[in-house]
Scaffold this motif. Structure first.
Motif, PDB file in Angstrom:
ATOM      1  N   GLY A  55      -3.341  -5.405   9.054  1.00  0.00           N
ATOM      2  CA  GLY A  55      -2.217  -4.771   8.373  1.00  0.00           C
ATOM      3  C   GLY A  55      -2.325  -4.882   6.861  1.00  0.00           C
ATOM      4  N   ASN A  56      -1.430  -4.157   6.173  1.00  0.00           N
ATOM      5  CA  ASN A  56      -1.515  -4.051   4.707  1.00  0.00           C
ATOM      6  C   ASN A  56      -1.421  -5.397   3.986  1.00  0.00           C
ATOM      7  N   LYS A  57      -0.810  -6.397   4.626  1.00  0.00           N
ATOM      8  CA  LYS A  57      -0.608  -7.684   3.949  1.00  0.00           C
ATOM      9  C   LYS A  57      -1.935  -8.377   3.650  1.00  0.00           C
ATOM     10  N   VAL A  58      -2.955  -8.108   4.460  1.00  0.00           N
ATOM     11  CA  VAL A  58      -4.264  -8.733   4.221  1.00  0.00           C
ATOM     12  C   VAL A  58      -4.749  -8.362   2.816  1.00  0.00           C
ATOM     13  N   ARG A  59      -4.593  -7.089   2.456  1.00  0.00           N
ATOM     14  CA  ARG A  59      -5.128  -6.618   1.170  1.00  0.00           C
ATOM     15  C   ARG A  59      -4.452  -7.315  -0.007  1.00  0.00           C
ATOM     16  N   LYS A  60      -3.136  -7.552   0.101  1.00  0.00           N
ATOM     17  CA  LYS A  60      -2.429  -8.237  -1.000  1.00  0.00           C
ATOM     18  C   LYS A  60      -2.819  -9.706  -1.045  1.00  0.00           C
ATOM     19  N   LEU A  61      -2.860 -10.328   0.144  1.00  0.00           N
ATOM     20  CA  LEU A  61      -3.108 -11.770   0.192  1.00  0.00           C
ATOM     21  C   LEU A  61      -4.544 -12.116  -0.223  1.00  0.00           C
ATOM     22  N   SER A  84       8.178 -11.324  10.642  1.00  0.00           N
ATOM     23  CA  SER A  84       7.451 -10.919   9.430  1.00  0.00           C
ATOM     24  C   SER A  84       5.932 -10.859   9.631  1.00  0.00           C
ATOM     25  N   ASN A  85       5.362  -9.734   9.270  1.00  0.00           N
ATOM     26  CA  ASN A  85       3.900  -9.598   9.301  1.00  0.00           C
ATOM     27  C   ASN A  85       3.276 -10.358   8.136  1.00  0.00           C
ATOM     28  N   HIS A  86       3.984 -10.314   7.001  1.00  0.00           N
ATOM     29  CA  HIS A  86       3.499 -11.022   5.814  1.00  0.00           C
ATOM     30  C   HIS A  86       3.390 -12.522   6.100  1.00  0.00           C
ATOM     31  N   CYS A 197       4.821   3.479   4.963  1.00  0.00           N
ATOM     32  CA  CYS A 197       6.103   2.790   4.931  1.00  0.00           C
ATOM     33  C   CYS A 197       6.205   1.960   3.654  1.00  0.00           C
ATOM     34  N   SER A 198       7.375   1.973   3.019  1.00  0.00           N
ATOM     35  CA  SER A 198       7.562   1.261   1.754  1.00  0.00           C
ATOM     36  C   SER A 198       8.807   0.391   1.820  1.00  0.00           C
ATOM     37  N   SER A 199       8.626  -0.929   1.614  1.00  0.00           N
ATOM     38  CA  SER A 199       9.784  -1.823   1.735  1.00  0.00           C
ATOM     39  C   SER A 199       9.894  -2.759   0.533  1.00  0.00           C
ATOM     40  N   SER A 200       9.017  -3.765   0.461  1.00  0.00           N
ATOM     41  CA  SER A 200       9.102  -4.656  -0.705  1.00  0.00           C
ATOM     42  C   SER A 200       8.370  -4.058  -1.908  1.00  0.00           C
ATOM     43  N   GLY A 201       7.701  -2.931  -1.741  1.00  0.00           N
ATOM     44  CA  GLY A 201       7.238  -2.129  -2.872  1.00  0.00           C
ATOM     45  C   GLY A 201       5.781  -2.261  -3.288  1.00  0.00           C
ATOM     46  N   GLY A 202       5.117  -3.344  -2.872  1.00  0.00           N
ATOM     47  CA  GLY A 202       3.746  -3.567  -3.346  1.00  0.00           C
ATOM     48  C   GLY A 202       2.759  -2.516  -2.860  1.00  0.00           C
ATOM     49  N   THR A 203       2.943  -2.086  -1.624  1.00  0.00           N
ATOM     50  CA  THR A 203       2.013  -1.092  -1.071  1.00  0.00           C
ATOM     51  C   THR A 203       2.149   0.221  -1.841  1.00  0.00           C
ATOM     52  N   GLN A 204       3.374   0.665  -2.023  1.00  0.00           N
ATOM     53  CA  GLN A 204       3.564   1.944  -2.707  1.00  0.00           C
ATOM     54  C   GLN A 204       3.127   1.860  -4.177  1.00  0.00           C
ATOM     55  N   VAL A 295       9.338  -1.543  13.440  1.00  0.00           N
ATOM     56  CA  VAL A 295      10.079  -1.880  12.209  1.00  0.00           C
ATOM     57  C   VAL A 295       9.653  -0.980  11.038  1.00  0.00           C
ATOM     58  N   TYR A 296       8.352  -0.756  10.911  1.00  0.00           N
ATOM     59  CA  TYR A 296       7.825  -0.066   9.724  1.00  0.00           C
ATOM     60  C   TYR A 296       7.140   1.271  10.064  1.00  0.00           C
ATOM     61  N   THR A 297       5.984   1.179  10.751  1.00  0.00           N
ATOM     62  CA  THR A 297       5.175   2.402  10.914  1.00  0.00           C
ATOM     63  C   THR A 297       5.839   3.409  11.845  1.00  0.00           C
ATOM     64  N   HIS A 323      -1.639   3.627   8.396  1.00  0.00           N
ATOM     65  CA  HIS A 323      -1.159   2.690   9.425  1.00  0.00           C
ATOM     66  C   HIS A 323      -1.247   1.289   8.843  1.00  0.00           C
ATOM     67  N   THR A 324      -0.078   0.721   8.525  1.00  0.00           N
ATOM     68  CA  THR A 324      -0.049  -0.573   7.838  1.00  0.00           C
ATOM     69  C   THR A 324       0.057  -1.752   8.807  1.00  0.00           C
ATOM     70  N   GLY A 325      -0.087  -1.481  10.111  1.00  0.00           N
ATOM     71  CA  GLY A 325      -0.127  -2.571  11.095  1.00  0.00           C
ATOM     72  C   GLY A 325       1.251  -2.922  11.636  1.00  0.00           C
ATOM     73  N   GLY A 326       1.420  -4.184  12.032  1.00  0.00           N
ATOM     74  CA  GLY A 326       2.745  -4.675  12.437  1.00  0.00           C
ATOM     75  C   GLY A 326       3.075  -4.565  13.913  1.00  0.00           C
TER      76      GLY A 326
HETATM   77  C1  LIG Z   1       3.585  -3.257   8.969  1.00  0.00           C
HETATM   78  C2  LIG Z   1       4.148  -3.075   7.606  1.00  0.00           C
HETATM   79  N1  LIG Z   1       4.132  -1.853   7.056  1.00  0.00           N
HETATM   80  C3  LIG Z   1       4.630  -1.610   5.844  1.00  0.00           C
HETATM   81  C4  LIG Z   1       5.207  -2.610   5.098  1.00  0.00           C
HETATM   82  C5  LIG Z   1       5.763  -2.275   3.767  1.00  0.00           C
HETATM   83  O1  LIG Z   1       4.916  -2.715   2.740  1.00  0.00           O
HETATM   84  P1  LIG Z   1       5.520  -3.211   1.369  1.00  0.00           P
HETATM   85  O2  LIG Z   1       6.343  -4.430   1.690  1.00  0.00           O
HETATM   86  O3  LIG Z   1       4.354  -3.507   0.522  1.00  0.00           O
HETATM   87  O4  LIG Z   1       6.385  -2.141   0.833  1.00  0.00           O
HETATM   88  C6  LIG Z   1       5.243  -3.932   5.620  1.00  0.00           C
HETATM   89  C7  LIG Z   1       5.855  -5.059   4.906  1.00  0.00           C
HETATM   90  O5  LIG Z   1       6.949  -5.081   4.479  1.00  0.00           O
HETATM   91  C8  LIG Z   1       4.703  -4.157   6.906  1.00  0.00           C
HETATM   92  O6  LIG Z   1       4.705  -5.384   7.448  1.00  0.00           O
END
Ligand SMILES: Cc1ncc(COP(=O)(O)O)c(C=O)c1O
Length: 338
Positions: A55-61, A84-86, A197-204, A295-297, A323-326
Motif C-alpha cells: 500500500g501507499n504507506k510503504v512509499r512514505k515510510l 490503520s494501514n499506516h 483516495c486522499s485523506s491525510s493528504g501526503g499521497t495527493q 475504507v479508502y479504495t 490502488h493504494t492497498g488497505g
Molecule cells: C489504503 C489507503 N489508501 C489511501 C489512503 C490515503 O492516503 P493519504 O493519507 O496519504 O491521503 C490511505 C491512508 O490514509 C490508505 O490507507
C-alpha cells in the motif's frame, strides 16, 4: 532546468528500498466492457508493494524511517484507527529495522463482538506496543506523553504524524510519479485522469508535485475523500506541496498548490462503507479479480464509476486508478487470537 534540478535533489534524498518496484500497471478491459464502454482504465498496483502487506504507506515510510534511522531513532510512535494501514506498515517496517514501534489507536467505526480488525492483530504480531484511546482527539496528546516517557528513560524517540503525511514522507509519491512516467513512456500511453483516495493528504501532495514534474501521469488529478470535506483536505495538501517545494528547491509560489478533491462519495463517514463503495468492491472482484478495501479504495473506485456513468469521462480518454492497498480492513480475527 528547475525541474531537472528538482529531480536530481529528489534522487539524493536517502530512502529505504524495502518496497518491490516498479509495481505493475494493469489494464481493466472487463470492467470497461461491463460499464458499456467509457474511458480506457488502467490500475497502478501499489497494493503489491510488499512490506506489511503493501500500500501507499510503504512509499512514505521508506523516506521517514530512513531519516529516523540515520538520526539514531530507537522508538517510533505513530497513530491511527484500529484498522490503520499506516500503523500496520509502520509496525512491519520498524520490526525489519530493529526499531521499537508504539501505536496509539482509536476504535474503528464499526466493531464486531468477539472479533478484532486483522490490522490490529497484525500490529501486535509485528511486535508493536499498542495503546488504545477513546477517540481521534486524544491521539496527539497521548503520543506526546508516551514520547516524553520514553525520552525520560533515555531512548531516542520519533513521533511520525498521522498517515506519514509530511513533506518528507510525500517525497515517496513524487518518486512514484517518476516510476509511473517511465512505465507509461514504455507503453506509449498518456493519462488524462488519475484517480486515488486522499485523506491525510501526503499521497495527493506527492502526486500533485509529481504531475508537475512528469505531466504524462495525468492531465487531471482527482483525490477522492473517504472522510473529510474537500476544502479541508485540499488545504492540508496545499501545505504539504509547499513543504515538498522547499525540499526540492522551488521558490515560493513556483509549484501549483491547488488540487481537486471530490467529497461526494463519503456517505455517513470514515470507515462506514456506502452502497456505492460495496458495489465497486464487488464489481472489481467479479470482473477483474481485484480486491479493493472498504475504507479508502472502495470509495475512490465508487467515485470513478460515478464519473464514468455520468458521462464525465470520454471514450477516447485514459484513466489511471491508483490502488493504494488497505484490503486487510475487510478482515477480522477472534479477539486476541493471533
Ligand atoms: C489504503 C489507503 N489508501 C489511501 C489512503 C490515503 O492516503 P493519504 O493519507 O496519504 O491521503 C490511505 C491512508 O490514509 C490508505 O490507507
Amino acid at each position: 532546468m528547475r525541474l531537472e534540478r528538482a529531480i536530481e535533489r529528489l534522487e539524493m534524498v536517502p530512502c529505504l528500498r524495502f518496497g518491490h518496484r516498479p509495481t505493475p500497471i494493469e489494464e481493466l478491459p472487463r470492467l470497461r466492457a461491463v460499464l458499456g464502454g467509457g474511458p480506457r482504465i488502467l490500475m497502478k498496483r501499489d497494493d503489491y508493494l510488499g512490506p506489511g502487506f503493501g500500500g501507499n504507506k510503504v512509499r512514505k515510510l521508506e523516506y521517514l524511517l530512513e531519516d529516523a534511522k540515520l538520526r539514531g531513532v530507537e522508538v517510533v510512535i505513530t497513530c491511527g484507527g484500529e484498522k490503520s494501514n499506516h500503523a500496520r506498515v509502520t509496525a512491519a517496517m520498524c520490526a525489519r529495522l530493529g526499531m521499537g514501534c508504539v501505536l496509539v489507536l482509536n476504535p474503528a467505526a464499526r466493531g464486531h463482538a468477539g472479533l478484532e480488525p486483522a490490522n490490529l492483530a497484525l500490529d501486535r504480531l509485528y511486535g508493536a506496543e499498542v495503546h488504545r484511546v477513546a477517540g481521534r482527539a486524544e491521539r496527539a496528546a497521548t503520543m506526546e506523553s508516551l514520547a516524553e516517557e520514553y525520552r525520560r528513560s533515555g531512548r531516542v524517540v520519533e513521533v511520525v504524524p498521522l498517515g506519514g503525511s509530511v513533506a518528507l514522507g510525500a517525497l515517496g509519491l513524487v518518486a512514484a510519479a517518476a516510476e509511473v512516467a517511465e512505465q507509461l513512456r514504455a507503453k506509449s500511453v498518456e493519462i488524462d485522469y488519475l484517480f486515488h483516495c486522499s485523506s491525510s493528504g501526503g499521497t495527493q501532495a506527492g502526486l500533485a508535485v509529481g504531475r508537475q514534474l512528469f505531466p504524462e501521469i495525468g492531465r487531471q488529478l482527482i483525490g477522492v475523500s473517504p472522510d473529510d470535506e474537500a476544502g479541508a483536505i485540499a488545504s492540508v495538501v496545499g501545505g504539504i506541496v509547499r513543504g515538498i517545494g522547499e525540499r526540492l528547491g522551488f521558490g515560493v509560489g513556483e509549484l501549483d498548490e491547488r488540487v481537486t478533491v471530490d467529497d461526494g462519495y463519503v456517505g455517513e463517514g470514515y470507515g462506514i462503507p456506502t452502497p456505492e463503495c460495496e458495489e465497486a468492491i464487488g464489481l472489481l472482484a467479479r470482473t477483474e479479480g481485484i480486491v479493493l478495501d472498504p475504507v479508502y479504495t472502495g470509495k475512490a473506485m465508487a467515485a470513478l464509476l460515478g464519473w464514468i456513468r455520468a458521462g464525465r469521462l470520454a471514450e477516447d480518454e485514459t484513466v489511471l486508478f491508483w490502488h493504494t492497498g488497505g484490503q486487510l480492513a475487510l478482515f477480522y480475527v477472534p479477539e486476541g487470537g493471533v
